[in-house]
Design a protein around this motif. Structure first.
Motif, PDB file in Angstrom:
ATOM      1  N   PRO A 168      51.811  33.206  41.898  1.00  0.00           N
ATOM      2  CA  PRO A 168      50.541  34.032  41.821  1.00  0.00           C
ATOM      3  C   PRO A 168      49.339  33.245  42.111  1.00  0.00           C
ATOM      4  O   PRO A 168      49.510  32.577  40.729  1.00  0.00           O
ATOM      5  N   VAL A 169      48.470  34.358  42.655  1.00  0.00           N
ATOM      6  CA  VAL A 169      47.353  32.896  42.408  1.00  0.00           C
ATOM      7  C   VAL A 169      46.051  34.057  41.177  1.00  0.00           C
ATOM      8  O   VAL A 169      46.241  35.223  41.345  1.00  0.00           O
ATOM      9  N   VAL A 170      45.860  33.485  40.170  1.00  0.00           N
ATOM     10  CA  VAL A 170      44.816  33.654  39.180  1.00  0.00           C
ATOM     11  C   VAL A 170      43.605  33.827  38.844  1.00  0.00           C
ATOM     12  O   VAL A 170      43.208  33.935  38.181  1.00  0.00           O
ATOM     13  N   THR A 171      42.829  33.605  40.404  1.00  0.00           N
ATOM     14  CA  THR A 171      41.791  33.247  40.822  1.00  0.00           C
ATOM     15  C   THR A 171      41.235  34.886  41.885  1.00  0.00           C
ATOM     16  O   THR A 171      41.914  34.884  42.870  1.00  0.00           O
ATOM     17  N   ARG A 172      40.088  35.209  41.279  1.00  0.00           N
ATOM     18  CA  ARG A 172      39.417  36.169  42.066  1.00  0.00           C
ATOM     19  C   ARG A 172      38.189  34.271  43.206  1.00  0.00           C
ATOM     20  O   ARG A 172      37.621  34.498  42.960  1.00  0.00           O
ATOM     21  N   GLY A 173      37.952  34.119  44.458  1.00  0.00           N
ATOM     22  CA  GLY A 173      37.752  33.322  44.890  1.00  0.00           C
ATOM     23  C   GLY A 173      37.601  31.985  44.137  1.00  0.00           C
ATOM     24  O   GLY A 173      39.327  31.704  44.256  1.00  0.00           O
ATOM     25  N   HIS A 174      36.849  31.774  43.756  1.00  0.00           N
ATOM     26  CA  HIS A 174      37.252  30.312  42.951  1.00  0.00           C
ATOM     27  C   HIS A 174      36.659  30.889  41.389  1.00  0.00           C
ATOM     28  O   HIS A 174      37.143  29.415  41.150  1.00  0.00           O
ATOM     29  N   VAL A 178      37.882  32.088  37.500  1.00  0.00           N
ATOM     30  CA  VAL A 178      39.151  32.715  37.235  1.00  0.00           C
ATOM     31  C   VAL A 178      39.569  33.951  36.313  1.00  0.00           C
ATOM     32  O   VAL A 178      38.241  34.305  36.183  1.00  0.00           O
ATOM     33  N   SER A 179      40.582  34.682  36.615  1.00  0.00           N
ATOM     34  CA  SER A 179      40.933  35.849  36.191  1.00  0.00           C
ATOM     35  C   SER A 179      41.446  35.604  34.566  1.00  0.00           C
ATOM     36  O   SER A 179      42.667  35.276  34.670  1.00  0.00           O
ATOM     37  N   ALA A 180      40.871  35.942  33.722  1.00  0.00           N
ATOM     38  CA  ALA A 180      41.392  35.681  32.580  1.00  0.00           C
ATOM     39  C   ALA A 180      42.548  37.048  32.190  1.00  0.00           C
ATOM     40  O   ALA A 180      43.790  36.097  32.026  1.00  0.00           O
ATOM     41  N   GLU A 181      42.128  37.560  32.681  1.00  0.00           N
ATOM     42  CA  GLU A 181      43.539  39.243  32.511  1.00  0.00           C
ATOM     43  C   GLU A 181      44.843  38.676  33.854  1.00  0.00           C
ATOM     44  O   GLU A 181      45.884  38.467  33.080  1.00  0.00           O
ATOM     45  N   SER A 182      44.792  38.065  34.942  1.00  0.00           N
ATOM     46  CA  SER A 182      45.789  36.911  35.523  1.00  0.00           C
ATOM     47  C   SER A 182      46.412  36.171  35.122  1.00  0.00           C
ATOM     48  O   SER A 182      47.590  36.462  34.717  1.00  0.00           O
ATOM     49  N   VAL A 183      45.871  35.329  34.430  1.00  0.00           N
ATOM     50  CA  VAL A 183      46.955  33.871  34.300  1.00  0.00           C
ATOM     51  C   VAL A 183      46.868  34.620  31.993  1.00  0.00           C
ATOM     52  O   VAL A 183      48.343  34.300  32.228  1.00  0.00           O
ATOM     53  N   LEU A 184      46.271  35.731  31.908  1.00  0.00           N
ATOM     54  CA  LEU A 184      47.335  36.261  30.674  1.00  0.00           C
ATOM     55  C   LEU A 184      48.574  37.088  31.189  1.00  0.00           C
ATOM     56  O   LEU A 184      49.672  37.848  29.997  1.00  0.00           O
TER      57      LEU A 184
END
Length: 346
Positions: free
Chosen positions: A122-128, A130-136
């Protein structure tokens, strides 16, 4: 991301500009088709030459000896207690993690991790960014980032959730390869694997350098960053991150030599005339985005350079050119072969 972030390092500049052109860089064919020629031909060169795969260290995967406490590049001491679930937030760091033999522990990636082994993560960035929600949401034990990774608010949110975030300085030259491998291996509790990978990588880079052409003039090489769909046309200077590779390959960084001290400067006919490159170096997707070699030569000033007149264009895959990691020997070999090849004026 703001202009302030753009100036934090050459890789940050490239990432932001790529985000501006998101989707546009895939408009080409990846191999220069439609131009009547194929630009990149080395082992790490244009898409379609070879599979974009890594070569992990031989033998069983190393077992991290944790906990370890390391000095993060942002001045914070970080203790890593577990490395069962790793998220490296740069393609360069991800490449090192996988090559150390820890790829099965990686649970997420950012968009710059383009090699095949990471494709299904899974990609955890929006564009370039970082999406903290996606990471966590992936419950990582440790997150590894570059000093240019942002936004800062997202990094603070991840740390605020109790996840160790280790920051590494952005790589800018060949001398950074061993330093980064050692630092990443140390943070993950596998220093012996780091030593082994450094030995292998160092030997391979040395072998490429030993085979450099001797005698003759050193070609002047201008590194251009292109995103045609966003009308982004830049020439690299002393801080672009490419100088070390160009010089190690037996070339002269034409942008740096002509007095460009920043990372990137908008291309002008005057800048190109002053740089007078014998060879133009580009990323493969950037070349595709302007319509291949023929499209590149339509950018004002390019055709009037020695490189443009002789159609001497070198292209290296986006995901490896400036990584300064375990595949840098392949990049160096590819670049060397391309910049010392004779031109094709067809």
């Amino acid at each position: 991301m703001t202009q302030r972030h753009l100036l934090r390092g050459p890789l940050a500049a490239l990432l932001l500009l790529a985000a501006l052109a998101l989707g546009g860089c895939a408009t080409g064919t990846g191999d220069g088709s439609g131009t009547g020629e194929k630009a990149g031909t080395g082992s790490a060169g244009s898409a379609g030459d070879t599979a974009d795969r890594l070569e992990p260290l031989e033998g069983p995967a190393p077992a991290p000896a944790l906990p370890v406490t390391v000095d993060s590049a942002d001045g914070v001491e970080i203790t890593v207690d577990s490395a069962e679930r790793i998220i490296p937030l740069s393609g360069s760091i991800a490449e090192i993690v996988y090559t150390l033999g820890l790829g099965e522990r990686v649970v997420g990636r950012d968009v710059t991790a383009t090699f095949e082994e990471a494709a299904d993560l899974p990609v955890v960035t929006r564009g370039h960014e970082v999406s903290a929600e996606s990471v966590l949401s992936l419950h990582p034990d440790v997150v590894l980032i570059e000093s240019t990774t942002g936004p800062a608010e997202a990094i603070d949110q991840i740390r605020g959730a109790g996840v160790p975030v280790v920051v590494f300085e952005a790589a800018k030259e060949l001398d950074d390869v061993a330093t980064r491998i050692t630092a990443v291996a140390g943070a993950l509790g596998v220093p012996d694997a780091g030593d082994a990978l450094n030995d292998r990588t160092g030997q391979r880079i040395a072998a490429v350098r030993a085979g450099l052409p001797s005698g003759g003039d050193r070609p002047r090489v201008a590194f251009l960053y292109l995103r045609g769909t966003a009308s982004v046309y830049l020439i690299g200077g002393a801080e672009s991150g490419a100088s070390s590779l160009i010089e190690a390959a037996g070339g002269i960084d034409a942008g740096k030599e002509s007095g460009l001290t920043k990372d990137f400067t908008p291309i002008t006919s005057e800048a190109l005339v002053t740089a007078a490159p014998d060879v133009i170096l580009v990323m493969t997707k950037g070349l595709d985005s302007v319509g291949g070699v023929d499209g590149l030569l339509e950018i004002p000033g390019i055709a009037e350079t020695p490189a443009g007149a002789d159609r001497r264009i070198a292209d290296i895959q986006d995901g490896v050119l400036l990584n300064y990691g375990p595949r840098t020997d392949e990049v160096l070999a590819d670049l060397t072969a391309q910049i010392h090849a004779t031109g094709d004026a067809a």
